[in-house]
Each structure stands twice: as C-alpha cells, then as structure tokens.
Design an enzyme around this catalytic site. Structure first.
Site, PDB file in Angstrom:
ATOM      1  N   GLY A   1      36.297 -63.143   8.117  1.00  0.00           N
ATOM      2  CA  GLY A   1      36.561 -63.011   9.557  1.00  0.00           C
ATOM      3  C   GLY A   1      36.717 -61.542   9.916  1.00  0.00           C
ATOM      4  O   GLY A   1      37.459 -61.187  10.827  1.00  0.00           O
TER       5      GLY A   1
ATOM      6  N   GLY B   1      36.180 -60.204  13.628  1.00  0.00           N
ATOM      7  CA  GLY B   1      36.990 -60.699  14.734  1.00  0.00           C
ATOM      8  C   GLY B   1      37.903 -59.624  15.302  1.00  0.00           C
ATOM      9  O   GLY B   1      37.896 -58.468  14.850  1.00  0.00           O
TER      10      GLY B   1
ATOM     11  N   ILE C   1      30.644 -64.610   9.429  1.00  0.00           N
ATOM     12  CA  ILE C   1      29.520 -65.533   9.549  1.00  0.00           C
ATOM     13  C   ILE C   1      28.260 -64.820  10.030  1.00  0.00           C
ATOM     14  O   ILE C   1      27.152 -65.278   9.768  1.00  0.00           O
ATOM     15  CB  ILE C   1      29.917 -66.721  10.470  1.00  0.00           C
ATOM     16  CG1 ILE C   1      28.943 -67.881  10.346  1.00  0.00           C
ATOM     17  CG2 ILE C   1      30.091 -66.282  11.919  1.00  0.00           C
ATOM     18  CD1 ILE C   1      29.555 -69.193  10.754  1.00  0.00           C
TER      19      ILE C   1
ATOM     20  N   TYR D   1      44.565 -75.853  18.173  1.00  0.00           N
ATOM     21  CA  TYR D   1      44.792 -74.561  17.506  1.00  0.00           C
ATOM     22  C   TYR D   1      46.218 -74.500  16.949  1.00  0.00           C
ATOM     23  O   TYR D   1      46.428 -74.171  15.781  1.00  0.00           O
ATOM     24  CB  TYR D   1      44.544 -73.440  18.523  1.00  0.00           C
ATOM     25  CG  TYR D   1      44.852 -72.048  18.035  1.00  0.00           C
ATOM     26  CD1 TYR D   1      44.075 -71.433  17.077  1.00  0.00           C
ATOM     27  CD2 TYR D   1      45.938 -71.340  18.573  1.00  0.00           C
ATOM     28  CE1 TYR D   1      44.363 -70.142  16.658  1.00  0.00           C
ATOM     29  CE2 TYR D   1      46.225 -70.052  18.158  1.00  0.00           C
ATOM     30  CZ  TYR D   1      45.439 -69.455  17.197  1.00  0.00           C
ATOM     31  OH  TYR D   1      45.720 -68.179  16.786  1.00  0.00           O
TER      32      TYR D   1
HETATM   33  N1  SER Z   1      46.160 -65.231  21.008  1.00  0.00           N
HETATM   34  C1  SER Z   1      46.047 -66.605  20.611  1.00  0.00           C
HETATM   35  C2  SER Z   1      45.506 -67.437  21.698  1.00  0.00           C
HETATM   36  O1  SER Z   1      45.733 -67.114  22.839  1.00  0.00           O
HETATM   37  C3  SER Z   1      47.382 -67.137  20.196  1.00  0.00           C
HETATM   38  O2  SER Z   1      47.515 -66.972  18.828  1.00  0.00           O
HETATM   39  O3  SER Z   1      44.908 -68.425  21.433  1.00  0.00           O
END
Ligand code: SER
Length: 312
Positions: free
Chosen positions: A10, A13, A37, A144
């Site tokens: 990653g 990112g 990726i 998430y």
């Molecule tokens: N910055 C992230 C989000 O907003 C939170 O970990 O999804």
C-alpha cells in the site's frame, strides 16, 4: 536499524507514500521495498525497489519476502470508510483478508516486526465521545470500522498465540498535501486546503460543528516510526494504540484558513458521510501511547494550516 529490510504494502496510498519516502531517507532506498497494486511514478519509483502486487495475493507476497529477505512488513492497504459503505464485500475482503494474509506470512517467515493501521472508525455510536479511552465500548457500524475492530483482535491474537511482534495505531483523520486520501469521511480536511488555494472557497460535506480527532501527516509518520522503533518491552497494547494530536470541526478549519486568507468562503452541502462521522469520537485519550513509548504531537490546527497553505 542496520540489517533490516522493510516491505511496505500500500506504498502508493496517502500514508504509505510518505512513510516509504521517510523510511528511504532514513535507512537507504534499497532497504525499503515499496509495493502496491499499481506502479507509481516519480520519486517513489526512482528512489528504491518497487513491486506490483495485490495484498490478497499471498503467494506473490511470499515471493517478495523471499526475494528481498524482508525482515519487517507494513501493511497499509485498505479501503476507507465512505467507499467501504458502497462496496462492503470488497472492503471486507481487502481490509480483512489482506491483514490476515500478512499476519500469517509474518508468522510463517519469522518476520521480526509488523505494522498495521487501525482507526478512530473502530469506535462506534455507543462509544464515549469525549476523551475516548483506550479500552472502551467498541460497536463500529461501518464496514471499514468493523474491519478495523476485528483486525485489532486478529493482531492481538497473533501476538498472544505466536508471539508475533505486531504493532498498531488508531489513526485520527490524517491531513496531508503530497498524496491525497480517497474515499474517507475525514477527507474534507484535506480538500478544504486545496480548494481554498485554487478557488478561495469550499463546500463541505460535513456539518460546521462536526468535531473529529485529526492529525497532520508529519506527526502521523513520526508516530508510526517511533512506535516501530520502541523496544518491545515498552509496548503494552497489542490491539492498537489510541493516538491524538488535535480535534476540530469544519468551521474551526475555516476560521484557521481565514487567518491567512481573509476572503476564504466556506459553505455546506451535507451528505451521507455526516452520518458516519456522527458515530466516531470527537476527541481521543492517548495517554497510553504517551506513557509507553513517549508519544508527543507537534502540530496544532494553526501550525498545520500555515504549512498546508504554504505547500498545496
Ligand atoms: N480517515 C479515515 C476515513 O475517513 C478514518 O480512518 O475513512
């Protein structure tokens, strides 16, 4: 850290890119293997090895570990909160299977240390919102957040069961100018600076008084590296550490920008991300990180605003 070879998955990112460059400056480009990726351009590609790999490809990652004799892994690959709500199964697969892949490889291949980020999203609507403690109610209600909460349990389990030296931070919203975030709920706090500079105005998708814990990227990178370099006997938390720097809402960022750009205009068009933000803490109690390995943040809101406006 002589003799260490670090694999960052990653690496392209928002956090991975700056972490990779920071570690390369510190420890030499060839000792830091960037993987993502899709291949990046620019300094990330030119300053050291790069491997194109999907975090779900366990055999492929095993090959990279063998090829470079990797001793540490940072798994920074994830789908963030807002995108995760649109693609729940994909988010779960990437965030969860990706983590388990690297935990299992770390165990099998005797990796010395592993890092994995958690988030304030691991908390939920029933969590106390002010000075949220390290150990508290955690009932996240985004995919998430659920993946981060479950991931913390997996990390602790690998530590308890196999003695794996895995370390983690619950990042607040991270503000940066080099690589933009994608698909997060806290992304407004990055966009607002870019739009302030480009257009002198910003339309915010969170409410003016939506307080969230936040951190400037240089602090986040330093926290990560300091945690990873602390001696193992100082690490008392093997799920994930609360970590804090500042808390603010969109109106407060607007005020801060106006100190440097008096004509800056801020208005609001609230969308579904407001509902996500409402389930997260407003401020975080991170005394455990401060006590265990000496965490200390450097940037407050105005210092960050000045630096962001100088750079975007
Ligand atoms: N910055 C992230 C989000 O907003 C939170 O970990 O999804």
């Amino acid at each position: 850290m002589p003799g260490e070879t670090i694999l960052i998955i990653g690496a392209c990112g928002q956090i991975g890119a700056e972490l990779t460059m920071f570690l390369r400056h510190q420890y030499g480009g060839s000792n830091i293997i960037a993987a993502d990726i899709k291949a990046p351009g620019g300094e990330l590609l030119e300053s050291g090895p790069f491997e194109e790999i999907n975090v779900l490809d366990q055999a492929g990652i095993a090959g990279i570990i063998d090829k470079y004799k990797v001793t540490q892994i940072y798994n920074m690959a994830a789908m963030l909160s807002a995108t995760g709500e649109r693609f729940p199964h994909k988010a779960w697969e990437l965030n969860m299977e990706g983590l388990i892949n690297t935990l299992e490889l770390a165990r099998e291949k005797n990796i010395r240390k592993m890092y994995w980020p958690s988030s304030i999203a691991a908390f939920g609507p029933t969590t106390p919102k002010v000075d949220t403690p390290q150990i508290t109610i955690m009932e996240p209600n985004t995919i998430y957040g659920i993946s981060k909460q479950a991931g913390e349990r997996w990390c602790e389990w690998y530590h308890q069961k196999f003695g794996l030296d895995v370390r983690s931070l619950r990042y607040p919203g991270i503000i940066s100018y080099k690589t933009q975030p994608g698909g997060g709920t806290t992304d407004y706090a990055v966009d607002i600076y870019f739009k302030a500079k480009a257009q002198g105005a910003y339309t915010c998708f969170l409410a003016h008084d939506m307080m969230l814990p936040m951190m400037y990227m240089p602090d986040a990178i330093r926290a990560t590296v300091e945690l990873m370099e602390a001696s193992a006997d100082k690490i008392s938390v093997r799920s994930s550490y609360n970590l804090a720097a500042m808390s603010f809402n969109p109106a407060m960022v607007g005020e801060s920008i106006r100190k440097y750009m008096p004509d800056f205009k801020l208005d609001y068009e609230i969308d579904f991300r407001q509902k996500i933000a409402e389930t997260w803490p407003g401020s975080i109690d991170d005394h455990q990180a401060r006590q265990d390995w000496g965490w200390k943040h450097a940037y407050d809101l105005d210092a960050m605003t000045k630096d962001m406006l100088d750079h975007v």
